[in-house]
Structure formats: C-alpha cells, structure tokens
Scaffold this motif. Structure first.
Motif, mmCIF file in Angstrom:
data_model
loop_
_atom_site.group_PDB
_atom_site.id
_atom_site.type_symbol
_atom_site.label_atom_id
_atom_site.label_comp_id
_atom_site.label_asym_id
_atom_site.label_seq_id
_atom_site.Cartn_x
_atom_site.Cartn_y
_atom_site.Cartn_z
ATOM 1 N N ALA A 1 0.725 -0.615 0.107
ATOM 2 C CA ALA A 1 -0.078 -0.485 -0.124
ATOM 3 C C ALA A 1 0.544 1.035 -0.606
ATOM 4 N N THR A 2 1.243 1.881 1.369
ATOM 5 C CA THR A 2 2.147 3.145 1.055
ATOM 6 C C THR A 2 3.558 2.686 0.842
ATOM 7 N N GLY A 3 3.798 1.270 1.504
ATOM 8 C CA GLY A 3 4.987 1.368 1.170
ATOM 9 C C GLY A 3 5.696 0.776 2.769
ATOM 10 N N GLY A 4 5.201 1.568 3.754
ATOM 11 C CA GLY A 4 5.674 1.362 4.394
ATOM 12 C C GLY A 4 6.851 0.031 5.446
ATOM 13 N N SER A 5 5.672 -0.794 5.298
ATOM 14 C CA SER A 5 5.858 -2.457 5.863
ATOM 15 C C SER A 5 7.331 -2.587 5.145
ATOM 16 N N VAL A 6 7.013 -2.903 3.778
ATOM 17 C CA VAL A 6 8.156 -4.007 3.001
ATOM 18 C C VAL A 6 9.957 -2.791 3.001
ATOM 19 N N ILE A 7 9.290 -1.412 2.876
ATOM 20 C CA ILE A 7 10.606 -0.845 3.564
ATOM 21 C C ILE A 7 11.302 -0.946 4.411
ATOM 22 N N MET A 8 9.922 -1.158 5.628
ATOM 23 C CA MET A 8 11.480 -1.458 6.904
ATOM 24 C C MET A 8 11.995 -2.373 6.986
ATOM 25 N N ALA A 9 10.631 -3.692 6.345
ATOM 26 C CA ALA A 9 12.021 -5.280 5.695
ATOM 27 C C ALA A 9 13.235 -4.554 4.887
ATOM 28 N N ILE A 10 13.178 -4.279 3.899
ATOM 29 C CA ILE A 10 14.299 -4.021 3.029
ATOM 30 C C ILE A 10 15.256 -3.486 4.325
ATOM 31 N N LYS A 11 14.909 -2.422 5.223
ATOM 32 C CA LYS A 11 16.348 -1.339 6.205
ATOM 33 C C LYS A 11 16.824 -2.620 6.880
ATOM 34 N N SER A 12 15.818 -3.508 7.118
ATOM 35 C CA SER A 12 16.454 -4.384 8.226
ATOM 36 C C SER A 12 17.110 -5.471 7.906
ATOM 37 N N LEU A 13 17.052 -6.195 6.609
ATOM 38 C CA LEU A 13 17.501 -6.724 5.333
ATOM 39 C C LEU A 13 19.055 -6.028 5.387
ATOM 40 N N LEU A 14 18.985 -4.208 4.993
ATOM 41 C CA LEU A 14 20.588 -3.859 4.606
ATOM 42 C C LEU A 14 21.473 -3.547 5.790
ATOM 43 N N GLU A 15 20.944 -3.684 6.880
ATOM 44 C CA GLU A 15 21.782 -3.324 8.084
ATOM 45 C C GLU A 15 22.371 -5.509 8.986
ATOM 46 N N ILE A 16 21.653 -6.023 8.108
ATOM 47 C CA ILE A 16 22.094 -7.469 8.274
ATOM 48 C C ILE A 16 23.832 -7.266 7.441
ATOM 49 N N GLY A 17 23.536 -6.506 5.896
ATOM 50 C CA GLY A 17 24.370 -6.695 4.943
ATOM 51 C C GLY A 17 24.020 -7.100 3.178
ATOM 52 N N ILE A 18 22.414 -7.592 3.004
ATOM 53 C CA ILE A 18 22.148 -8.114 1.878
ATOM 54 C C ILE A 18 22.289 -6.465 1.129
ATOM 55 N N PRO A 19 22.496 -6.686 0.184
ATOM 56 C CA PRO A 19 22.827 -5.605 -0.806
ATOM 57 C C PRO A 19 20.529 -5.724 -1.516
ATOM 58 N N GLU A 20 20.771 -4.462 -1.858
ATOM 59 C CA GLU A 20 19.283 -4.005 -2.486
ATOM 60 C C GLU A 20 19.339 -5.036 -3.706
ATOM 61 N N GLU A 21 20.140 -5.677 -4.149
ATOM 62 C CA GLU A 21 20.549 -6.129 -5.756
ATOM 63 C C GLU A 21 19.664 -8.281 -5.212
#
Ligand code: PRP
Ligand code: MG
Length: 237
Positions: free
Chosen positions: A161-181
């Motif tokens: 919907a707004t993207g808020g939930s998935v963006i929060m998940a993406i940020k958590s993945l970036l924190e553990i070293g998973i790149p966007e790609e």
C-alpha cells in the motif's frame, strides 16, 4: 530511471479496470494467463476464507514462480534422453532465503515453501496501526536464519500500500548486510503510491507483483483491492 507503465493484466481496460501508471525500474507483473480468474475469486467480497486461502495459494504460487525465475538465470546445457537442450539453472552460489513480513506475509511464505522445500525462513513482525493515520508501521520482532549474508532475500508480503512495511523490512535486511540487488519483493497486489516510493528509495530491489491497482483510499486500503488480505486468508474477518 525509465518509467514502467503497467497495462492492466486482467480483463480489458475500461473505466473499472483502468491502465495504471507507476514509476519503478525493477518491477515486473506476473505473466500467467490465469490471473484474471484467480483474482476474480479472491477479490470477490463474498469469497469465504476457505476459498480465499485455496485460490490465493494457487495465485501466489504463480507469482512466486516468476520471482524464482529471476534467480534461474544461468544458461546451461541440459542433456535429454535424445540430445541436448539449452536451458537455465539457478546459480548454486545464489541460494535464497524467505523473509515473511508477518502476518499476511505468512500466506506468501506458505506458497514459497511449497515451491522451495527447506528454504531458510526469516520472520519479521511489522504491523500498521489501522486506528491512526500514522504512516510508519511498528516493528515488533525479527529473527534471521544463520548464514544468510550471501543469499538472496525473497521478501514475502501480498500487499503493497504505502510501502511503509516493506521499506522497514528492506532497512532491516540492509542492516545485516544484504544488498538491494539481492532482494526480491514477492507481492500480490500493489499500487502506484507504494511502487513509486519503492522505486525512488530502493530502485534496485526487484518487485514481482500480481496486479497494480489504481489507488489507495483515505484509510490506506488498496482500491478496488480485496480488503485485508491477512484477515481473509487467516479467517479473522
Ligand atoms: C498489511 C499488509 C502489508 C501492509 C501493507 O499488513 O499485509 O504488510 O499492510 O501496507 P503498507 O504498504 O502501507 O505498509 P497489516 O499491518 O495490516 O497487518 P497484517 O499483515 O497482520 O494483516
Ligand atoms: Mg502485513
């Protein structure tokens, strides 16, 4: 960034199924010919939870197959009983793990686990507060499988919907070293607001979605959408 225009991949476009435009450089729509039928089942307001679960699992498996196809991109020779065929395989160095944005994400997770038995699973509990207009959801819990640093994350959530939930998940993945790609968002229904935001903020996270609906209403529900996916799938209507 080249704009990606979504043509309605359901029945022919008319005033009820308008062509929807969004901007995201890495978004693809599921290509199955059976989407109109399966979406007709799960969108219908009178579809009961048992049928919603049945038809949406069929649908989610088609969408998840398209996401998995993004990982099987290595050309290989396939020996057949009568010759050789040029096929594809997933790179053994590029294994996947699933990330369920609980609660509705557990439905897509179920589809992914049926297609990839034994896939490691991360859970991240993120909830929107439906009682306020607050756009930032709340992260309550997260748990990662071991040794996921080099794996591709299949982020499971049927609604964008707004993207808020998935963006929060993406940020958590970036924190553990998973790149966007190395992230693929596996989704059933999206809308321009969420896709445009994802495209602006995390353009390299790939998105595979079933359909792009025209808009959000003032309660941040997708219109025409199908209501609350989690409630309908888990029978908490
Ligand atoms: C719904 C849905 C997504 C999220 C999408 O979850 O399952 O996770 O909202 O909205 P957004 O893009 O604006 O963040 P919800 O928080 O309602 O909880 P649920 O998964 O338990 O149904
Ligand atoms: Mg949710």
């Amino acid at each position: 960034m080249s704009p990606n225009v979504a043509e309605s991949n359901g029945p022919p476009s008319d005033s009820r199924n308008p062509v929807v435009k969004f901007e995201h450089p890495n978004c693809q729509l599921c290509t199955s010919k059976n989407l109109p039928y399966l979406f007709s089942k799960i969108r219908h307001v009178e579809t009961v939870p048992k049928d919603f679960e049945f038809y949406s699992l069929r649908l989610m498996k088609l969408i998840a197959e398209d996401a998995l196809a993004l990982m099987a991109d290595k050309e290989v020779d396939i020996p057949t009983p009568c010759g050789t065929w040029r096929g594809v395989a997933a790179d053994p160095e590029n294994e996947a793990f699933a990330v369920s944005i609980v609660r509705a994400g557990d439905s897509m997770l179920q589809a992914v686990r049926e297609l990839v038995p034994g896939i490691p699973v991360a859970k991240i509990l993120i909830q929107r507060d439906e009682t306020t207009k607050e756009k930032t959801p709340i992260l309550y819990y997260k748990k990662w499988p071991k040794n996921v640093a080099n794996k591709t994350a299949l982020i499971c959530d049927p609604m964008l919907a707004t993207g808020g939930s998935v963006i929060m998940a993406i940020k958590s993945l970036l924190e553990i070293g998973i790149p966007e790609e190395k992230m693929i968002f596996v989704n059933v229904i999206s809308c321009p607001e969420g896709l445009n935001r994802l495209g602006r903020e995390y353009p390299n996270v790939k998105v595979v979605t079933g359909m792009v609906d025209p808009m959000l209403n003032s309660d941040r529900f997708i219109v025409p959408g199908l209501g609350d996916y989690g409630d309908r799938f888990f029978g908490t209507v």
